[in-house]
Design a protein around this motif. Structure first.
Motif, mmCIF file in Angstrom:
data_model
loop_
_atom_site.group_PDB
_atom_site.id
_atom_site.type_symbol
_atom_site.label_atom_id
_atom_site.label_comp_id
_atom_site.label_asym_id
_atom_site.label_seq_id
_atom_site.Cartn_x
_atom_site.Cartn_y
_atom_site.Cartn_z
ATOM 1 N N TYR A 175 1.208 2.805 9.356
ATOM 2 C CA TYR A 175 1.927 3.783 8.354
ATOM 3 C C TYR A 175 3.308 3.879 8.559
ATOM 4 N N ASP A 193 5.981 9.665 -2.993
ATOM 5 C CA ASP A 193 5.262 8.772 -2.393
ATOM 6 C C ASP A 193 5.046 8.883 -1.063
ATOM 7 N N ASN A 210 -3.741 11.579 6.783
ATOM 8 C CA ASN A 210 -4.423 12.813 7.184
ATOM 9 C C ASN A 210 -4.043 12.778 8.612
ATOM 10 N N GLU A 258 -2.833 10.278 2.430
ATOM 11 C CA GLU A 258 -4.075 9.219 2.836
ATOM 12 C C GLU A 258 -4.281 9.231 4.225
ATOM 13 N N ALA A 296 2.203 11.207 -0.529
ATOM 14 C CA ALA A 296 0.982 10.469 -0.777
ATOM 15 C C ALA A 296 0.364 9.777 0.292
ATOM 16 N N VAL A 297 1.574 9.104 1.264
ATOM 17 C CA VAL A 297 0.972 8.474 2.276
ATOM 18 C C VAL A 297 0.615 9.128 3.226
#
Ligand code: CP3
Length: 373
Positions: A70, A49, A58, A56, A52-53
């Protein structure tokens, strides 16, 4: 998360109690039904995960650290695993940027102009964290608002020698401390000036995190294993004391030293807890120092990475038994490896959460109807 949630969380940041207070109790060296558990580097790369964060977002890593939303989101990820404490997603190198020594991650940390001369050291700036690192206190407040008094949040900093080694080498020291040792030998007074400056900065930096609401802080001496005993005593230990003295017991301090035998010196610093390695015997440490400090550790991160589930259960049970649920915080000897299977981490945490002490199971047995038969 909106600016309203930031505003609300400011009020909460001052509260220091948590519904799950196992960690805070262990830090006070109280007996707990089971030890609290968290893992060094839990907010990071072993977790799909997290990737994934990161994908996302980037962003470059240094931008991810300075992005409060974030940073809070990543800090909170391990909560779903059942840990008893969160650690804020930041890096030990964060405060070097406002000092004028900014690190970027490509992918490991790199400093464009390493700190090697007296002039470089004198040029390092003293800064006000509440101005220069405003994003960090925002990340703490956002995390606390979201966690809503359920779990404690740990702040942290690199210990002065570890920070100095990164600043002097200009990258991860790896197994070498070439430039740092060169300075140690050619101009030890300059190195001491650097360490003193870093220690005073670190004390302010930790006070800033405590003021933003973290419940406890950990000091990471991550390159301690590269030091000889004489080097440790001259260049590491006095600066642990210098940081901890300035904190005035504002919040509990955990002192992490990577794989060194100097438990006596660690206790002398006044830290509330010492985080020990696999080179240390937890049971012996408990008997020798358990009346003075809480003890954190020390399941081998290699076992968590490569062991079978049964081996992980056995190592975890042995560790909990040695810690005796008495001022013991279950953790690893050092940070979790990035290629540790996710299910191993879940199993480690569940093994701790399902722990029933011998004393407790004897009590249950005595009060159960079957025991009277
Ligand atoms: O979960 C947590 O522990 C909280 C976050 C945290 C990070 N760094 C995030 C991070 C903490 C506590 C640190 C501390 C840190 N950073 C230390 C001391 C801790 C220890 O284990 O001894 C050190 C030596 C560093 C310096 C550093 N940061 C290096 C050498 C690297 C690159 C290699 C590596 O180990 O990952 C980093 C990057 C870094 N810091 C990552 C994370 C999650 C990796 C991010 C990525 O590649 O996506």
């Amino acid at each position: 998360m909106t600016s309203t949630t930031i505003g609300n969380s400011m009020n909460q940041a001052t509260a220091s109690t948590c519904r799950n207070d196992l960690l805070l109790r262990a830090l006070r060296r109280e007996k707990t039904p089971r030890p609290p558990v968290w893992l060094m580097r839990q907010a990071g790369r072993f977790d799909p995960d997290y990737h994934a964060v990161k994908a996302e977002a980037n962003l470059e890593l240094e931008e991810l650290f300075s992005h409060p939303e974030y940073a809070a989101k990543i800090t909170l990820l391990p909560k779903r695993l059942g840990v008893d404490a969160l650690i804020i997603f930041q890096d030990i190198l964060t405060p070097l940027t406002p000092m004028g020594a900014p690190f970027v991650f490509r992918p490991g940390p790199v400093l464009e102009k390493p700190i090697r001369s007296r002039t470089d050291i004198a040029d390092l700036k003293i800064f006000d964290p509440s101005v220069a690192l405003d994003f960090f206190s925002k990340a703490i407040r956002l995390t606390l608002a979201e966690v809503d008094h359920e779990l404690p949040l740990l702040g942290f900093a690199g210990a002065p020698f570890t920070l100095a080694a990164f600043a002097i080498e200009g990258k991860s020291p790896g197994r070498e401390l070439n430039h740092t040792r060169a300075l140690m030998q050619s101009d030890p007074a300059a190195l001491h000036d650097l360490l003193a400056k870093l220690a005073d900065m670190t004390a302010e930096y930790l006070k800033f995190q405590i003021a933003a609401g973290v419940h406890a802080v950990q000091l990471f001496e991550s390159v301690a294993d590269l030091l000889s005993p004489a080097e440790y005593q001259a260049f590491a230990h006095p600066y642990h004391q210098r940081v901890i003295n300035q904190l005035n017991a504002d919040a509990p301090v955990i002192l992490f030293i990577k794989e060194q035998p100097f438990l006596e010196l660690m206790v002398e610093t006044g830290a509330n807890a010492i985080s020990i390695g696999r080179c240390n015997d937890l049971g012996l440490a408990q008997r020798a120092y358990g009346s003075k400090v809480a003890i954190q550790g020390n399941v081998d991160n290699e076992i968590l990475r490569g062991g079978t589930l049964d081996e992980i259960t056995a190592a975890t049970h042995a560790c909990i038994q040695a810690g005796n649920c008495n001022g013991h915080i279950l953790n690893l000897n050092h940070g979790i490896f990035r290629d540790t299977p996710f299910e191993n981490v879940v199993h480690f945490i569940n093994t701790c959460r399902n722990w029933v002490s011998n004393e407790e199971s004897a009590e249950n047995l005595a009060s159960s109807p079957h025991s009277k038969m």
